[in-house]
Design an enzyme around this catalytic site. Structure first.
Site, PDB file in Angstrom:
ATOM      1  N   TYR A 194       0.857  -1.181   0.000  1.00 11.97           N
ATOM      2  CA  TYR A 194       0.000   0.000   0.000  1.00 11.97           C
ATOM      3  C   TYR A 194       0.895   1.234   0.000  1.00 11.97           C
ATOM      4  O   TYR A 194       1.881   1.301   0.735  1.00 11.97           O
ATOM      5  CB  TYR A 194      -0.893   0.033   1.251  1.00 11.97           C
ATOM      6  CG  TYR A 194      -1.647   1.335   1.382  1.00 11.97           C
ATOM      7  CD1 TYR A 194      -2.879   1.500   0.763  1.00 11.97           C
ATOM      8  CD2 TYR A 194      -1.102   2.408   2.075  1.00 11.97           C
ATOM      9  CE1 TYR A 194      -3.556   2.706   0.835  1.00 11.97           C
ATOM     10  CE2 TYR A 194      -1.761   3.616   2.153  1.00 11.97           C
ATOM     11  CZ  TYR A 194      -2.984   3.759   1.533  1.00 11.97           C
ATOM     12  OH  TYR A 194      -3.640   4.959   1.593  1.00 11.97           O
ATOM     13  N   GLU A 212      -3.350   7.563  -4.098  1.00 10.67           N
ATOM     14  CA  GLU A 212      -3.238   6.258  -3.457  1.00 10.67           C
ATOM     15  C   GLU A 212      -2.943   5.195  -4.500  1.00 10.67           C
ATOM     16  O   GLU A 212      -3.590   5.148  -5.543  1.00 10.67           O
ATOM     17  CB  GLU A 212      -4.585   5.961  -2.765  1.00 10.67           C
ATOM     18  CG  GLU A 212      -4.486   5.265  -1.451  1.00 10.67           C
ATOM     19  CD  GLU A 212      -5.834   5.220  -0.738  1.00 10.67           C
ATOM     20  OE1 GLU A 212      -5.853   5.354   0.495  1.00 10.67           O
ATOM     21  OE2 GLU A 212      -6.874   5.043  -1.404  1.00 10.67           O
TER      22      GLU A 212
END
Lengths: 397, 288, 397, 288
Positions: free
Chosen positions: C101, C189
């Protein structure tokens, strides 16, 4: 790396700093052609990498193409402080209402960029700075800070740009600083920044020096035809040769060939020679950790210099290694041969190995070492300098 | 005692896996320098000279407690490497490479001031505290523990001065190469003040050069010092250097000759020397 | 302004953040054609401006073009959290070794940018953050500071990227932050950032939100086909109408038309209506200093909404002026006419002038004010809210 | 007493020559605000509302001693204008315009913290210290000198709260609009602490809203305060807002409803109010 005025103005254009529509020419015919096309009164400006051009008669006016050709012929014969004029910048002649000074440089003591501005531009700006320091405005800027328009506007007003042009002046200040930072400049000077009779602000001259050590990140400079060059002026043939070989080298007017290790002792060694009554023939810097090949080339430069009567060598191995130094000297002796007397001292990093290399070579070929006196740490360097002066005197006699 | 680095300092090397880095790490270790590790990004986990290599200074400091770093990297990597060291808490950074872009050094200096770190160089031969630590590229042959400090813009001059001090029995506390680049991590004034605080240092030899502004700045602190200052300036017989444009003259003042610098230093209370042999003579007179 | 995945990946490409070679299609035939040309197993990803797409069946695999067409037919019928799927992103199917992530956002409490990284990427990252906070690495960065490669390298290692790819991972981190700053992002993101079986780091998804208030300095976004759009989801016809008129407006499921001044009272006025037993039909914000024309349009939106039974108005003139407010109401009454009962309160900046305008108009045309009750500062706003609830009840009965 | 601005403050207006700037300058002057000048780059030398206009804040501060600035400029010029004010020594900056780019506000905040300046807004109605100074766009009708401070994210809520306090005889010390933009120059916590230091303020009404993080931050300072805090939150009946991506949730925590915020504030020691009419009731109970 200092840029010619016309190169500096190319950079200015890239950053939207206003300059005049101009031409560059190298011959009277090119000048004639350019001025014919421009078809207005012009100013012809000699392009040389030194100041004081105006006082030396390097800037002339011409009403038309014929006059311009005649003027160009004169200019192209000029030598200004030893620099021959090879290019002429041709710009429209404009009526000037006011001359300002605007410069950016680095304050090495404060580690800041400094913008310097004055309402009193032109050739006498340094005198102004000395006699009327309140006519000079300075603004320090940290390298990691942007200059805001409000700072620039205040500067523009403080340097006396009229209210209606202050925003335009501020924009020029911001752009000059942006250019300075973007291109790793050491100096960016507009002197004069002129206010024309018809109310325009224009950079009438450009003096820009860039950091040679940062050109690696500005490959686009090549598009502006800005090439790497000497800080100022033309080189002697030997200096050109040394530059090609990557060796910092300057010819001096003495007769002792200086073959030092490091720039620091390069400078101080010259002082010592003077101190003991001699005169160095050159300044040289080996650079950090020179290869044997480089050492050999340094000696070639000295041996082939007819002014050199004796060679004074010093090697204190730090980042450099004495074994490499010894190998380099041997390459020179084998491939070129020494025609002058040489005295040197060698100590420091790997000095035992250097001594071993020399002694082995000497055993094999003593004749090769006939003109060489070499010393170690036990002899103060002052003694070596004295001996070099003696050798030069003997040889010169 | 010594300044900036002694036998208790924990030294790391940035660029330890490179040719020069490895060579000089081994030399420094051979001298007894307390080298605890090194950094080369992407080479973490390797071992050089029996010392661990890390990817980042942060990791090296965490694992080894390093507080001093010596940089052996190409000039264009120095800015990031020095700032990395400063931000990771290193208190003394030695920048060996030369030709560091000037703007890069300005960035490094901003960080150094912010974090209270001392940076020397670029283009310095380093620092040696005889008998305790040798940082950089200085040959150990010239040095011996003693009572005089040296600070010089040039490596070769440092060797000659130490050689002279050693030969005449004074020896050295610490010898610092300020560096030869046009913009340096520290000034003469800053290093002189560090010597002033060192009890063992009875005198300092400072060797300047024609050009630059650092010698002039030293004149501000010398009158405040109790430690004797001896001054040499290289370029006494050279023509005065050229200023960069009007801006240089306006910012840094008129360019003096080397003789002018020496006179200024003498007026500030330093003892001028013309050759290395003047140094022991002067020290003797001063009763050092 | 939230970007679709395929738009976000266009931005990534611009900053050299590695993404897969991909195609975008809007019909099963386009999908068939694209997959025929790609000629490899693919993944078909529904493009919707909401999360949870995978769990809702919006991501499917296909071995070849025929299967892809069939899958695309299904996907293009899907509605994910109310958002119909209108575009499909087609990417090569790759074998994944690890999911990371990587995100950048703004910490509004600390006024810093924050890089968040984890070796445990994928849909459950929030759970990881809650249950295993030590598996999440955060790094704060000031807006006026650059992220150095050494910081990024440390992050890359801390998030568990293998040593041999850590420099590549660091470069992705630096580039994502550069993109974030360059394009005034609120969120960027990559989840997951995948390590493929053949050892490549690739951004497998892209969630990017930009600051609508900064689009003026990013005209180049148009080249990426990134248009200004709603933060999430599709609009009702009335919301579309309001957006065209530049009025922040949301349909709600009650029956009281909310005609407030200011966003703050827009929200709290709705609470008050609830508090007194009513339900608002909408949320609306007049914006600062609305023009009379805008005021009139706000009323048109409410009057034409069949769900609205009564209108609750409130105007506290601050940057807005009550005279403009009154003029706007009159424009509405004259050009459109009011078909619902309305109660409002008006006070603040220029309120006397507003009252004068109303009273003059009422004198001229009393019928026009038949359904209007208007109050000044003497009546607490709570009373107005109560009265609006009553009016709606009466009208609904 | 008051916070941030009173009758002795010297107020300047950035963008004073614009339509809104001029209109509100006249309004603020009419209220008695001590406006000393204004700035519009390029318009120095003009006069607006009998006040001198300057090109730069620096010149305005030099000439007038201004220490407070109210900004009426298009959003895209606010970053530079606010930073200019901060660097010129202004101690309180009111950013009236809305839709300031978020990154711009981050830059402004960095400068504000560095220089110790308080910034409110963007998208604030301003500040009013009843009877002394009115900065921004608040209507004066609702306000009266008194003993309760207010701080709100919304201008309209400020008016309603003051209206209530005025009608019920409490009156106000200072009323602050924190601003409606997503990133604000100051937090509730910072403004609450300023009220805490003001002797005349016996209670503060803080009005928050669903969304954002500033109400939660206030919970850190309320327990330390002696001054009573009354809290209202708008959006009690609105569905919980949406977080931006996982990153938002990880950085700012789970998004609470307005009711959650109100509960948190109550737990921290604030007195929750649901309508404006609850405010005087609560103050009465607290004996304010």
């Amino acid at each position: 790396m200092r840029l010619y005025e016309f190169e500096g103005k190319e950079l200015f254009k890239k950053f939207k700093i206003p300059v005049m529509e101009a031409r560059v020419a190298s011959t009277p015919d090119e000048v004639y052609k350019a001025v014919s096309e421009m078809n207005i009164p012009v100013v012809l400006k000699s392009q040389v990498l030194t100041g004081g051009r105006g006082k030396a008669g390097g800037i002339k006016f011409a009403e038309g193409a014929n006059e311009a050709r005649t003027v160009a012929e004169e200019l192209l014969k000029l030598e200004i402080k030893g620099y021959p004029v090879e290019k002429i910048l041709i710009e429209p002649k404009v009526a000037i209402k006011q001359e300002y000074y605007l410069g950016v440089t680095i304050d090495r003591a404060k580690y800041k960029l400094v913008i310097i501005a004055s309402g009193d531009g032109g050739v006498d700006i340094e005198e102004t700075a000395e006699k009327n320091p309140d006519k000079i405005v300075k603004k320090e800027v940290s390298i990691n800070e942007d200059l805001y328009t409000f700072d620039a506007l205040l500067l523009a007003k403080q340097m006396g740009i009229p209210q209606e042009l202050a925003k335009e002046g501020a924009a020029i200040i911001v752009r000059l600083l942006t250019m300075f930072k973007k291109y790793d400049a050491k100096l960016a000077e507009i002197n004069p920044l002129v206010l024309t009779a018809d109310g325009q602000l224009i950079a009438a001259d450009a003096r820009v020096s860039l950091d040679d050590d940062a050109t690696f990140r500005h490959p686009d400079l090549a598009d502006l035809n800005v090439e790497h060059r000497h800080e100022e002026g033309e080189m002697t043939p030997r200096e050109k040769q040394a530059t090609e070989w990557g060796i910092p080298y300057l010819d001096l007017d003495g007769n002792i060939g200086m073959f030092p290790g490091g720039a620091g002792f390069g400078i101080m060694g010259n002082d010592f020679v003077h101190h003991f009554g001699g005169k160095p023939a050159n300044f040289m810097d080996s650079g950090g950790g020179p290869s044997p090949e480089r050492i050999a080339k340094m000696l070639v430069l000295l041996d082939e210099n007819p002014n050199v009567k004796a060679i004074f060598g010093a090697r204190f191995g730090g980042i450099s290694r004495c074994d490499d130094f010894a190998k380099g000297v041997l390459i020179f002796l084998n491939e070129h041969g020494l025609s002058k007397p040489m005295v040197f001292r060698m100590t420091g990093n790997m000095w035992q190995e250097g001594v071993r290399i020399f002694e082995e070579a000497k055993k094999e070929n003593p004749a090769m070492f006939e003109h060489i006196e070499f010393h170690g740490i036990e002899t103060p360097i002052e003694e070596i300098a004295k001996r070099a002066v003696e050798l030069a005197e003997e040889a010169g006699a | 005692m010594a300044i900036l680095c002694d036998k208790n300092s924990k030294v790391m090397v940035q660029g330890i896996t490179g040719g020069a880095g490895k060579f000089h790490t081994e030399r420094m270790l051979a001298y007894g320098t307390n080298i605890v590790g090194g950094v080369t990004p992407g080479k973490g986990g390797q071992v050089v000279a029996e010392r661990p290599v890390f990817d980042t200074v942060y990791e090296c400091v965490q694992a080894t407690g390093a507080d001093v770093s010596v940089i052996f990297l190409p000039a264009k990597f120095v800015k990031e490497a020095a700032i990395e060291a400063i931000r990771a808490g290193i208190k003394f950074v030695v920048v060996i490479p030369e030709h560091i872009p000037i703007h890069d050094m300005l960035y490094v200096r901003e960080e150094a001031v912010k974090y209270g770190t001392t940076v020397i160089g670029g283009n310095t031969a380093g620092l040696i505290t005889p008998g305790e630590a040798n940082l950089g590229i200085m040959p150990d042959i010239a040095f011996q523990p003693g009572r005089v400090g040296t600070v010089s813009r040039s490596g070769s001059i440092t060797y000659y001065v130490a050689d002279t001090l050693t030969r005449t029995g004074y020896g050295e506390t610490s010898c610092i190469g300020l560096g030869g680049d046009p913009v340096l991590g520290s000034t003469f004034a800053e290093i002189l003040m560090k010597f002033e605080e060192d009890e063992k240092t009875k005198a300092v030899v400072m060797c300047g050069e024609i050009g630059g502004v650092y010698e002039e700045l030293a004149c501000e602190v010398i009158p405040k010092m109790k430690t004797h200052v001896l001054a040499m300036i290289g370029g006494l017989y050279a023509p005065p250097g050229k200023r960069m444009g009007h801006a240089g003259a306006i910012v840094e003042g008129k360019m003096g000759t080397a003789q002018d610098k020496l006179n200024m230093l003498a007026n500030a209370g330093a003892h001028p020397c013309k050759t290395f042999l003047d140094i022991p003579d002067t020290l003797k007179k001063l009763g050092v």
